[in-house]
Design a protein around this motif. Structure first.
Motif, PDB file in Angstrom:
ATOM      1  N   LYS A  64      -0.291 -17.672   8.876  1.00  0.00           N
ATOM      2  CA  LYS A  64       0.449 -16.473   8.491  1.00  0.00           C
ATOM      3  C   LYS A  64       0.943 -16.567   7.045  1.00  0.00           C
ATOM      4  N   TYR A  65       1.193 -17.809   6.578  1.00  0.00           N
ATOM      5  CA  TYR A  65       1.742 -17.992   5.238  1.00  0.00           C
ATOM      6  C   TYR A  65       0.950 -18.986   4.387  1.00  0.00           C
ATOM      7  N   LEU A  66       0.327 -19.943   5.048  1.00  0.00           N
ATOM      8  CA  LEU A  66      -0.270 -21.071   4.343  1.00  0.00           C
ATOM      9  C   LEU A  66      -1.794 -21.103   4.484  1.00  0.00           C
ATOM     10  N   ALA A  67      -2.469 -21.408   3.372  1.00  0.00           N
ATOM     11  CA  ALA A  67      -3.915 -21.622   3.398  1.00  0.00           C
ATOM     12  C   ALA A  67      -4.197 -23.050   2.929  1.00  0.00           C
ATOM     13  N   ILE A  68      -5.176 -23.702   3.586  1.00  0.00           N
ATOM     14  CA  ILE A  68      -5.540 -25.077   3.228  1.00  0.00           C
ATOM     15  C   ILE A  68      -7.023 -25.152   2.906  1.00  0.00           C
ATOM     16  N   THR A  69      -7.327 -25.758   1.768  1.00  0.00           N
ATOM     17  CA  THR A  69      -8.702 -26.014   1.362  1.00  0.00           C
ATOM     18  C   THR A  69      -8.906 -27.521   1.237  1.00  0.00           C
ATOM     19  N   TYR A  70     -10.108 -27.984   1.646  1.00  0.00           N
ATOM     20  CA  TYR A  70     -10.417 -29.401   1.552  1.00  0.00           C
ATOM     21  C   TYR A  70     -11.567 -29.614   0.587  1.00  0.00           C
ATOM     22  N   GLU A  71     -11.309 -30.331  -0.494  1.00  0.00           N
ATOM     23  CA  GLU A  71     -12.347 -30.711  -1.445  1.00  0.00           C
ATOM     24  C   GLU A  71     -12.828 -32.108  -1.068  1.00  0.00           C
ATOM     25  N   VAL A  72     -13.930 -32.158  -0.371  1.00  0.00           N
ATOM     26  CA  VAL A  72     -14.420 -33.414   0.185  1.00  0.00           C
ATOM     27  C   VAL A  72     -14.707 -34.423  -0.914  1.00  0.00           C
ATOM     28  N   GLN A  73     -15.361 -33.967  -1.995  1.00  0.00           N
ATOM     29  CA  GLN A  73     -15.769 -34.884  -3.063  1.00  0.00           C
ATOM     30  C   GLN A  73     -14.575 -35.544  -3.754  1.00  0.00           C
ATOM     31  N   ASN A  74     -13.423 -34.877  -3.741  1.00  0.00           N
ATOM     32  CA  ASN A  74     -12.213 -35.424  -4.368  1.00  0.00           C
ATOM     33  C   ASN A  74     -11.231 -36.002  -3.355  1.00  0.00           C
ATOM     34  N   SER A  75     -11.600 -35.936  -2.062  1.00  0.00           N
ATOM     35  CA  SER A  75     -10.696 -36.350  -0.985  1.00  0.00           C
ATOM     36  C   SER A  75      -9.320 -35.707  -1.163  1.00  0.00           C
ATOM     37  N   LEU A  76      -9.358 -34.372  -1.364  1.00  0.00           N
ATOM     38  CA  LEU A  76      -8.153 -33.639  -1.753  1.00  0.00           C
ATOM     39  C   LEU A  76      -7.897 -32.435  -0.854  1.00  0.00           C
ATOM     40  N   PHE A  77      -6.691 -32.378  -0.312  1.00  0.00           N
ATOM     41  CA  PHE A  77      -6.191 -31.198   0.384  1.00  0.00           C
ATOM     42  C   PHE A  77      -5.428 -30.339  -0.621  1.00  0.00           C
ATOM     43  N   ILE A  78      -5.675 -29.006  -0.597  1.00  0.00           N
ATOM     44  CA  ILE A  78      -4.925 -28.079  -1.442  1.00  0.00           C
ATOM     45  C   ILE A  78      -4.262 -27.042  -0.547  1.00  0.00           C
ATOM     46  N   GLN A  79      -2.949 -26.986  -0.629  1.00  0.00           N
ATOM     47  CA  GLN A  79      -2.186 -26.011   0.167  1.00  0.00           C
ATOM     48  C   GLN A  79      -1.652 -24.918  -0.748  1.00  0.00           C
ATOM     49  N   TYR A  80      -1.842 -23.681  -0.338  1.00  0.00           N
ATOM     50  CA  TYR A  80      -1.391 -22.545  -1.137  1.00  0.00           C
ATOM     51  C   TYR A  80      -0.575 -21.604  -0.264  1.00  0.00           C
ATOM     52  N   TRP A  81       0.661 -21.374  -0.662  1.00  0.00           N
ATOM     53  CA  TRP A  81       1.509 -20.407   0.046  1.00  0.00           C
ATOM     54  C   TRP A  81       1.201 -19.019  -0.511  1.00  0.00           C
ATOM     55  N   TYR A  82       0.408 -18.234   0.198  1.00  0.00           N
ATOM     56  CA  TYR A  82       0.124 -16.886  -0.294  1.00  0.00           C
ATOM     57  C   TYR A  82       1.249 -15.923   0.081  1.00  0.00           C
ATOM     58  N   ASN A  83       2.074 -16.320   1.026  1.00  0.00           N
ATOM     59  CA  ASN A  83       3.346 -15.670   1.318  1.00  0.00           C
ATOM     60  C   ASN A  83       4.347 -16.773   1.638  1.00  0.00           C
ATOM     61  N   SER A  84       5.599 -16.566   1.295  1.00  0.00           N
ATOM     62  CA  SER A  84       6.604 -17.571   1.620  1.00  0.00           C
ATOM     63  C   SER A  84       7.170 -17.307   3.015  1.00  0.00           C
ATOM     64  N   PRO A  85       7.334 -18.335   3.842  1.00  0.00           N
ATOM     65  CA  PRO A  85       7.955 -18.135   5.156  1.00  0.00           C
ATOM     66  C   PRO A  85       9.353 -17.555   4.995  1.00  0.00           C
ATOM     67  N   ASP A  86       9.733 -16.709   5.939  1.00  0.00           N
ATOM     68  CA  ASP A  86      11.063 -16.107   5.900  1.00  0.00           C
ATOM     69  C   ASP A  86      12.097 -16.921   6.665  1.00  0.00           C
ATOM     70  N   CYS A  87      11.623 -17.773   7.551  1.00  0.00           N
ATOM     71  CA  CYS A  87      12.558 -18.539   8.374  1.00  0.00           C
ATOM     72  C   CYS A  87      12.012 -19.951   8.594  1.00  0.00           C
ATOM     73  N   ILE A  88      12.897 -20.827   9.027  1.00  0.00           N
ATOM     74  CA  ILE A  88      12.556 -22.239   9.219  1.00  0.00           C
ATOM     75  C   ILE A  88      11.508 -22.425  10.312  1.00  0.00           C
ATOM     76  N   ASN A  89      11.586 -21.654  11.372  1.00  0.00           N
ATOM     77  CA  ASN A  89      10.622 -21.813  12.467  1.00  0.00           C
ATOM     78  C   ASN A  89       9.191 -21.537  12.013  1.00  0.00           C
ATOM     79  N   ASP A  90       9.012 -20.490  11.208  1.00  0.00           N
ATOM     80  CA  ASP A  90       7.678 -20.194  10.676  1.00  0.00           C
ATOM     81  C   ASP A  90       7.207 -21.310   9.741  1.00  0.00           C
TER      82      ASP A  90
END
Length: 249
Positions: A7-33
């Motif tokens: 709902k808020y977070l997208a994750i991409t995996y760059e295998v060649q760099n052994s790298l996870f990239i997290q992007y908040w395309y929306n910010s959560p409104d509450c702690i539970n989310d």
């Protein structure tokens, strides 16, 4: 490759760099989310076990309190460290106070993960993928005032040689200014003698020493100090130090 979009977070995996990239395309409104997204991240981290992780926080505006900071350490940081995390980088949020709360989630919990904070994704990637520390040469700090925007906010350019220290300094300054605004009326309730005694206590003077210096009785010093604490609503050493810092002469 894209491995998750919540709902808020997208994750991409760059295998060649052994790298996870997290992007908040929306910010959560509450702690539970926020917790739901962080638990999803942790599950994918366990599955793919990358060496590096990059958080793109530009749109993140949720402020993390001490309780959630401890939760992050136990439920996210420690597991991901166990799953093989070697480096963690953040690109700072436009909401400075929100990002300071992220910094605190690592520092105040003495986290097993020690991240670096950057102003751009390019700098973060360079640090993550280089085995040698990328350090900027020293430059004399210069702060530039560029006026105010349409909402009446000051526009100031600050050096970013150490973005984490700069953000923490700004946060402390804002907190102190807020403390002064909220407590100035209490301080002005004090008499001149009470302010004088408060100042001497701040210097480390004992009650007997204050009595001798001001040529008053020990009982009078104690009475003034009792009244001072009542007026300022000082309940502990932390309250006391906050007043000294904010209203020192």
């Amino acid at each position: 490759m894209k491995i998750y979009k919540g709902k808020y977070l997208a994750i991409t995996y760059e295998v060649q760099n052994s790298l996870f990239i997290q992007y908040w395309y929306n910010s959560p409104d509450c702690i539970n989310d926020f917790k739901k997204e962080m638990l999803a991240y942790t599950l994918f981290y366990e599955e793919f076990r990358p060496m590096y992780t990059l958080w793109l926080q530009q749109k993140f505006t949720l402020h993390l309190d001490q309780t959630i900071q401890m939760w992050i350490e136990e439920m996210v940081n420690k597991p991901c460290y166990t799953y093989g995390n070697k480096k963690c980088a953040f690109v700072v949020s436009k909401d400075i106070l929100a990002h300071v709360s992220v910094i605190n989630s690592f520092e105040k919990t003495k986290s097993c993960i020690v991240p670096k904070h950057f102003t751009t994704e390019q700098e973060a990637r360079q640090w993550l993928t280089n085995s040698v520390e990328n350090t900027r040469g020293y430059k004399k700090s210069k702060i530039i005032y560029e006026g105010v925007d349409q909402e009446g906010n000051m526009i100031i350019k600050l050096p970013c040689q150490n973005i984490k220290s700069t953000l923490k300094f700004l946060n402390e300054s804002i907190e102190q200014e807020q403390f002064i605004l909220e407590n100035e009326y209490k301080y002005h309730l004090l008499t001149q003698r009470e302010k004088q005694i408060l100042s001497l206590i701040a210097e480390g003077k004992k009650h007997q020493q204050i009595a001798e210096k001001l040529f008053i009785s020990l009982h009078t010093v104690r009475t003034h100090w009792k009244n001072t604490k009542a007026k300022l609503k000082i309940q502990n050493k932390s309250n006391f130090l906050a007043f000294l810092k904010a209203f020192k002469n």
